[in-house]
Design a protein around this motif. Structure first.
Motif, PDB file in Angstrom:
ATOM      1  N   LEU A   1       0.850  -1.193   0.000  1.00  0.00           N
ATOM      2  CA  LEU A   1       0.000   0.000   0.000  1.00  0.00           C
ATOM      3  C   LEU A   1       0.883   1.239   0.000  1.00  0.00           C
ATOM      4  CD1 LEU A   1      -2.615  -0.928   2.757  1.00  0.00           C
ATOM      5  CD2 LEU A   1      -2.852  -1.179   0.287  1.00  0.00           C
ATOM      6  N   THR A   2       0.851   1.999  -1.077  1.00  0.00           N
ATOM      7  CA  THR A   2       1.573   3.268  -1.144  1.00  0.00           C
ATOM      8  C   THR A   2       0.543   4.366  -0.887  1.00  0.00           C
ATOM      9  OG1 THR A   2       1.289   3.235  -3.544  1.00  0.00           O
ATOM     10  CG2 THR A   2       3.395   2.467  -2.681  1.00  0.00           C
ATOM     11  N   VAL A   3       0.566   4.920   0.323  1.00  0.00           N
ATOM     12  CA  VAL A   3      -0.438   5.901   0.743  1.00  0.00           C
ATOM     13  C   VAL A   3       0.183   7.295   0.715  1.00  0.00           C
ATOM     14  CG1 VAL A   3      -2.043   6.603   2.561  1.00  0.00           C
ATOM     15  CG2 VAL A   3      -1.615   4.170   2.152  1.00  0.00           C
ATOM     16  N   SER A   4      -0.272   8.108  -0.234  1.00  0.00           N
ATOM     17  CA  SER A   4       0.246   9.457  -0.418  1.00  0.00           C
ATOM     18  C   SER A   4      -0.147  10.357   0.749  1.00  0.00           C
ATOM     19  CB  SER A   4      -0.301  10.044  -1.720  1.00  0.00           C
ATOM     20  OG  SER A   4      -0.031  11.428  -1.773  1.00  0.00           O
ATOM     21  N   GLN A   5       0.808  11.180   1.162  1.00  0.00           N
ATOM     22  CA  GLN A   5       0.586  12.179   2.196  1.00  0.00           C
ATOM     23  C   GLN A   5       0.534  13.579   1.581  1.00  0.00           C
ATOM     24  OE1 GLN A   5       0.425  10.907   5.835  1.00  0.00           O
ATOM     25  NE2 GLN A   5      -0.216   9.512   4.214  1.00  0.00           N
ATOM     26  N   ASP A   6       0.255  13.639   0.280  1.00  0.00           N
ATOM     27  CA  ASP A   6       0.146  14.921  -0.415  1.00  0.00           C
ATOM     28  C   ASP A   6      -1.075  15.686   0.062  1.00  0.00           C
ATOM     29  OD1 ASP A   6       2.025  15.362  -2.932  1.00  0.00           O
ATOM     30  OD2 ASP A   6       1.641  13.204  -2.773  1.00  0.00           O
ATOM     31  N   PHE A   7      -0.926  16.989   0.297  1.00  0.00           N
ATOM     32  CA  PHE A   7      -2.066  17.844   0.616  1.00  0.00           C
ATOM     33  C   PHE A   7      -2.933  18.041  -0.625  1.00  0.00           C
ATOM     34  CE2 PHE A   7       0.942  19.434   3.930  1.00  0.00           C
ATOM     35  CZ  PHE A   7       0.210  19.000   5.031  1.00  0.00           C
ATOM     36  N   GLU A   8      -2.314  18.032  -1.791  1.00  0.00           N
ATOM     37  CA  GLU A   8      -3.030  18.185  -3.053  1.00  0.00           C
ATOM     38  C   GLU A   8      -3.198  16.808  -3.691  1.00  0.00           C
ATOM     39  OE1 GLU A   8      -1.727  21.467  -5.594  1.00  0.00           O
ATOM     40  OE2 GLU A   8      -0.432  22.071  -3.924  1.00  0.00           O
TER      41      GLU A   8
ATOM     42  N   ALA B   1      -5.096  12.582   2.252  1.00  0.00           N
ATOM     43  CA  ALA B   1      -4.914  14.018   2.041  1.00  0.00           C
ATOM     44  C   ALA B   1      -4.860  14.810   3.345  1.00  0.00           C
ATOM     45  CB  ALA B   1      -6.021  14.571   1.141  1.00  0.00           C
ATOM     46  N   GLU B   2      -5.296  14.207   4.435  1.00  0.00           N
ATOM     47  CA  GLU B   2      -5.226  14.888   5.733  1.00  0.00           C
ATOM     48  C   GLU B   2      -3.925  14.571   6.462  1.00  0.00           C
ATOM     49  OE1 GLU B   2      -8.804  13.949   7.853  1.00  0.00           O
ATOM     50  OE2 GLU B   2     -10.067  14.646   6.211  1.00  0.00           O
ATOM     51  N   THR B   3      -3.058  13.805   5.840  1.00  0.00           N
ATOM     52  CA  THR B   3      -1.775  13.361   6.402  1.00  0.00           C
ATOM     53  C   THR B   3      -1.936  12.756   7.800  1.00  0.00           C
ATOM     54  OG1 THR B   3      -1.117  15.505   7.327  1.00  0.00           O
ATOM     55  CG2 THR B   3      -0.470  15.045   5.038  1.00  0.00           C
ATOM     56  N   ALA B   4      -3.032  12.055   8.003  1.00  0.00           N
ATOM     57  CA  ALA B   4      -3.314  11.461   9.311  1.00  0.00           C
ATOM     58  C   ALA B   4      -2.267  10.434   9.713  1.00  0.00           C
ATOM     59  CB  ALA B   4      -4.709  10.847   9.313  1.00  0.00           C
ATOM     60  N   PHE B   5      -1.802   9.629   8.755  1.00  0.00           N
ATOM     61  CA  PHE B   5      -0.787   8.620   9.092  1.00  0.00           C
ATOM     62  C   PHE B   5       0.482   9.267   9.611  1.00  0.00           C
ATOM     63  CE2 PHE B   5      -3.115   5.427   6.541  1.00  0.00           C
ATOM     64  CZ  PHE B   5      -3.001   4.337   7.394  1.00  0.00           C
ATOM     65  N   SER B   6       1.075  10.153   8.818  1.00  0.00           N
ATOM     66  CA  SER B   6       2.353  10.732   9.228  1.00  0.00           C
ATOM     67  C   SER B   6       2.209  11.591  10.479  1.00  0.00           C
ATOM     68  CB  SER B   6       2.993  11.515   8.089  1.00  0.00           C
ATOM     69  OG  SER B   6       2.110  12.466   7.576  1.00  0.00           O
TER      70      SER B   6
END
Length: 194
Positions: free
Chosen positions: A118-125, A147-152
Motif C-alpha cells: 500500500l503506497t499511501v500518499s501524504q500529499d495535501f493536493e 490528504a489529511e496526512t493522518a498517518f504521518s
C-alpha cells in the motif's frame, strides 16, 4: 474565540507540513539511532540501503486511520487482513519517496498475492497523485491517498516511512528513509511477516 481556534489549527498544520518537508530531505546514516527506541541498522547490500530499521512498535495493532483508493472508497489497513501489508507513506514532492517507488513496484510484482503493498500518499493536493501514477506506469502499485496526512501526523514519522504489518494487522517493523525494496536485504525483512 472561533478566530483564535482557526489560527491555532492553521499554525499546527503549518508546523506539521514543515516537519514533513524537513524530514523528507534528511538522509539518515546507517549508524544514526533514535533515542529510546530499539533501532537496528541493516547492512547495506547495494547503493540504496536500508536506512533505519525500528522494531520498537512490534506487536502493535495497525491504526484505524482511513485513506481512499482511486475510486474514492474509504479503507483502513484492517480491510487487507489475511495477508501481510507493507504500508509506504510517501508524497510526490518528496525526492527520496519518488526514488524508491520503482523498487516498491518491483517488490509488489515479485510478491504477487503473498503481500499487499500500500503506497499511501501524504500529499495535501490529492489531485497530483493520479497523474504521478499515470506518468510512472507502475505495473502493480495502486494510488491510495491520505490528504489529511493522518498517518504521518498520528504516527509522528517523516517521509518516506514504510511499515510492515503481519496478516493479523500487527506491526512487525518500520523503516525510515528510502530503501531498495527489490534487494535481498528487503526480501529477508519482508519474510518476517509470514
Amino acid at each position: 474565540m472561533a478566530l483564535e481556534l482557526c489560527l491555532r489549527s492553521t499554525i499546527a498544520l503549518l508546523l506539521v507540513a514543515a516537519g514533513l518537508i524537513g524530514g523528507c530531505d534528511r538522509q539518515s546514516g546507517a549508524t544514526q539511532q533514535a533515542e529510546g527506541t530499539n533501532v537496528a541498522a541493516a547492512a547495506p547490500t547495494s547503493p540504496a540501503k536500508l536506512d533505519k530499521l525500528d522494531r520498537s512498535h512490534k506487536g502493535e495493532t495497525a491504526p484505524a486511520i482511513s485513506f481512499v483508493d482511486s475510486g474514492g472508497k474509504k479503507l483502513t489497513i484492517a480491510d487487507f487482513r489475511g495477508k501481510p501489508v507493507l504500508l509506504n507513506l510517501w508524497a510526490t514532492w518528496c525526492a527520496p519517496c519518488v526514488k524508491e517507488m520503482p523498487t516498491l513496484d518491483a517488490l509488489a510484482v515479485r510478491e504477487g498475492e503473498k503481500l499487499q503493498v500500500l503506497t499511501v500518499s501524504q500529499d495535501f493536493e490529492a489531485a497530483k497523485v493520479a497523474p504521478f501514477f499515470a506518468e510512472k506506469k507502475f505495473r502493480k502499485l495502486q494510488p491510495y491517498i491520505d490528504a489529511e496526512t493522518a498517518f504521518s501526523t498520528q504516527l509522528g514519522v517523516n517521509l518516506p516511512t514504510t511499515i510492515l504489518y503481519d496478516s493479523a494487522g500487527r506491526e512487525v517493523w518500520r523503516i525510515l528513509g528510502d530503501t531498495d525494496w527489490a534487494g535481498g536485504a528487503a526480501a529477508k525483512l519482508i519474510a518476517e511477516a509470514r
